[in-house]
Design a protein around this motif. Structure first.
Motif, PDB file in Angstrom:
ATOM      1  N   ALA A 112      25.209  -1.246  45.075  1.00 42.23           N
ATOM      2  CA  ALA A 112      23.996  -0.416  45.012  1.00 42.23           C
ATOM      3  C   ALA A 112      23.876   0.250  43.653  1.00 42.23           C
ATOM      4  O   ALA A 112      23.709   1.459  43.548  1.00 42.23           O
ATOM      5  N   GLN A 113      23.953  -0.555  42.597  1.00 40.94           N
ATOM      6  CA  GLN A 113      23.916  -0.023  41.237  1.00 40.94           C
ATOM      7  C   GLN A 113      22.722  -0.562  40.463  1.00 40.94           C
ATOM      8  O   GLN A 113      22.396  -1.746  40.540  1.00 40.94           O
ATOM      9  N   LEU A 114      22.086   0.334  39.729  1.00 47.67           N
ATOM     10  CA  LEU A 114      20.984  -0.028  38.850  1.00 47.67           C
ATOM     11  C   LEU A 114      21.532  -0.370  37.462  1.00 47.67           C
ATOM     12  O   LEU A 114      22.649  -0.006  37.105  1.00 47.67           O
ATOM     13  N   GLN A 115      20.719  -1.041  36.657  1.00 48.94           N
ATOM     14  CA  GLN A 115      21.140  -1.408  35.313  1.00 48.94           C
ATOM     15  C   GLN A 115      21.375  -0.164  34.469  1.00 48.94           C
ATOM     16  O   GLN A 115      20.656   0.827  34.570  1.00 48.94           O
ATOM     17  N   CYS A 116      22.416  -0.224  33.627  1.00 49.34           N
ATOM     18  CA  CYS A 116      22.765   0.922  32.794  1.00 49.34           C
ATOM     19  C   CYS A 116      22.755   0.513  31.332  1.00 49.34           C
ATOM     20  O   CYS A 116      22.738  -0.670  30.990  1.00 49.34           O
ATOM     21  N   CYS A 117      22.788   1.525  30.445  1.00 46.06           N
ATOM     22  CA  CYS A 117      22.785   1.242  29.012  1.00 46.06           C
ATOM     23  C   CYS A 117      24.069   0.554  28.600  1.00 46.06           C
ATOM     24  O   CYS A 117      25.111   0.712  29.215  1.00 46.06           O
ATOM     25  N   GLY A 118      24.001  -0.233  27.583  1.00 53.10           N
ATOM     26  CA  GLY A 118      25.198  -0.849  27.038  1.00 53.10           C
ATOM     27  C   GLY A 118      25.467  -2.251  27.518  1.00 53.10           C
ATOM     28  O   GLY A 118      26.344  -2.930  27.007  1.00 53.10           O
ATOM     29  N   GLY A 119      24.740  -2.707  28.521  1.00 53.60           N
ATOM     30  CA  GLY A 119      24.933  -4.071  28.984  1.00 53.60           C
ATOM     31  C   GLY A 119      26.302  -4.334  29.555  1.00 53.60           C
ATOM     32  O   GLY A 119      26.823  -5.445  29.453  1.00 53.60           O
ATOM     33  N   ALA A 120      26.928  -3.315  30.169  1.00 50.49           N
ATOM     34  CA  ALA A 120      28.256  -3.488  30.754  1.00 50.49           C
ATOM     35  C   ALA A 120      28.182  -4.411  31.962  1.00 50.49           C
ATOM     36  O   ALA A 120      27.142  -4.539  32.618  1.00 50.49           O
ATOM     37  N   THR A 121      29.298  -5.044  32.280  1.00 49.16           N
ATOM     38  CA  THR A 121      29.336  -6.003  33.371  1.00 49.16           C
ATOM     39  C   THR A 121      30.167  -5.465  34.531  1.00 49.16           C
ATOM     40  O   THR A 121      31.072  -4.652  34.352  1.00 49.16           O
TER      41      THR A 121
END
Length: 424
Positions: free
Chosen positions: A141-150
């Protein structure tokens, strides 16, 4: 999302942890997930505000090489724990019930780390580590975050890995087949703070064709070599009790099933004695013992570098430990859930006197890393613990906990479980 300014000398993960305050948690998605998994049973969880305190709104960024390093530490430790001389040493102070070894190695091992400039440091080993099922829901249940982490694929593979784990524990004692029934056991389970994950575990097992019950130990009966719960035969016990040696009178039926082999119990007293007794850290942080016992120099060096020096608190070293108390963290040998744990810099003479009257270890203090989060629109800095949930040395799930204070808790505004995102 926001732009992150690079600072000299920082890894990208450190920069993100310091500056990124994105809200990544999709709380409606968690509600949908719980409803889809639990159906009507989700109402009792969602009707309480307590479940919202489980989860932080932020994710934590961890360098991929740190995660690899933590996995290497776990494997080196479990290699050491298999050495006959190591087992002889740690079983010498284990309770009598723990001498028996029917084969299972322990479901849901938990290895807790602090991350620092010199790399991960293992601060705690737990057998019945809680939170894995909740963290699996959180990771989905996670939205996209800065930094393009995987995000690693554990959340997608979690269910299959858990079922394989319980089947493996069964075969370690019963040779073939799979359990038809599993009892999730804890004292007053419905009153436990992590009771919602008992429901998640029960549902997962039932979806995979295994009958599952959530029971208190008083609901168990042991008759004619068979363990029963509410009158139903129990093949395997997923043990969440903190009576690690099963010595409490209320646990008599479970203790008899353990001693007679009437049920597969995981984790069990033997697993706790080999891996999670806090006195074991005095051995694991001492390579002068491990190499002569047969551990490779590489693994011995890895444990020496990664496990903070740990000593037993005795009358003989009491004066030195008091003088050096700011360098130490004090933990009760039989403790759990951060109870009775003290940062040396916070100790009073009265509390230290009480420590001397009990069984304690002192562990060299390793400060945790930090994560900046938004709390009521304001930036707050919280501490970070990383936990690997493992089975036979392999990672089932990795997660973090955000908190303020001496030890992890679910009382910190903005804190709670947080997913681990990989970013070098």
């Amino acid at each position: 999302m926001q732009s992150i300014n690079n600072a000299p000398g920082q890894t990208e993960a450190e920069r993100l942890n310091q500056h990124c305050v994105c809200v990544t948690l999709d709380r409606p998605a968690i509600v949908d997930n719980l409803v889809s998994q639990l159906g009507e049973n989700a109402k009792e969880i969602l009707s309480s505000t307590a479940w919202q305190q489980f989860f932080s709104n932020a994710a934590v960024f961890v360098p991929g090489q740190d995660l690899d390093h933590m996995q290497d530490i776990v494997q080196a430790l479990e290699t050491a724990a298999a050495l006959p001389d190591y087992q002889q040493r740690v079983l010498s102070w284990a309770p009598r019930n723990a001498q028996l070894n029917p084969g299972p190695v322990g479901a849901f091992m938990g290895y807790d780390f602090h991350l620092g400039e010199e790399g991960p440091r293992l601060i705690e080993v737990n057998t019945n580590a809680g939170g894995a099922f909740l963290n699996a829901v959180l990771a989905r249940a996670q939205l996209q975050c800065c930094g393009g982490a995987t995000r690693a694929s554990w959340a997608e593979d979690f269910d299959a890995a858990v079922i394989a784990q319980f089947e493996s524990e069964w075969r370690a004692q019963r040779d073939s087949g799979r359990p038809e029934s599993i009892a999730i056991i804890d004292d007053r389970p419905e009153e436990q703070y992590l009771y919602p994950e008992f429901r998640l575990a029960q549902n997962m097992l039932q979806r995979n064709g295994i009958d599952a019950l959530i029971l208190s130990p008083e609901a168990l009966q042991y008759e004619a070599g068979m363990l029963y719960g509410d009158g139903k035969p129990i093949d395997l016990v997923y043990n969440r009790l903190v009576d690690f040696a099963l010595v409490a009178p209320a646990h008599d039926a479970l203790r008899q099933a353990w001693l007679d082999g009437g049920a597969v119990i995981t984790p069990n007293p033997h697993t706790h004695a080999l891996l999670a007794d806090k006195r074991n850290l005095t051995v694991l942080s001492d390579p002068t013992s491990l190499e002569p016992w047969g551990l490779s120099a590489t693994d011995a060096d890895l444990l020496r570098e990664s496990i903070p020096k740990t000593v037993r608190v005795t009358a003989e070293n009491a004066s030195t430990l008091w003088q050096e108390r700011r360098q130490w963290f004090f933990k009760p040998v039989a403790g759990h859930g951060s109870k009775g744990v003290y940062r040396g810099s916070k100790l009073t003479k009265k509390t230290f006197a009480q420590i001397l009257e009990s069984a304690y270890i002192a562990q060299a203090f390793v400060p945790p890393s930090e994560r900046t989060v938004l709390v009521n629109g304001e930036r707050e800095t919280l501490k970070v613990d990383v936990r690997l949930y493992t089975y036979r040395g392999g990672v089932l799930l990795a997660a973090t906990r955000l908190y303020r204070g001496q030890t992890t808790n679910f009382r910190t505004a903005g804190g709670g479980f947080a997913p681990l995102l990989l970013k070098n």
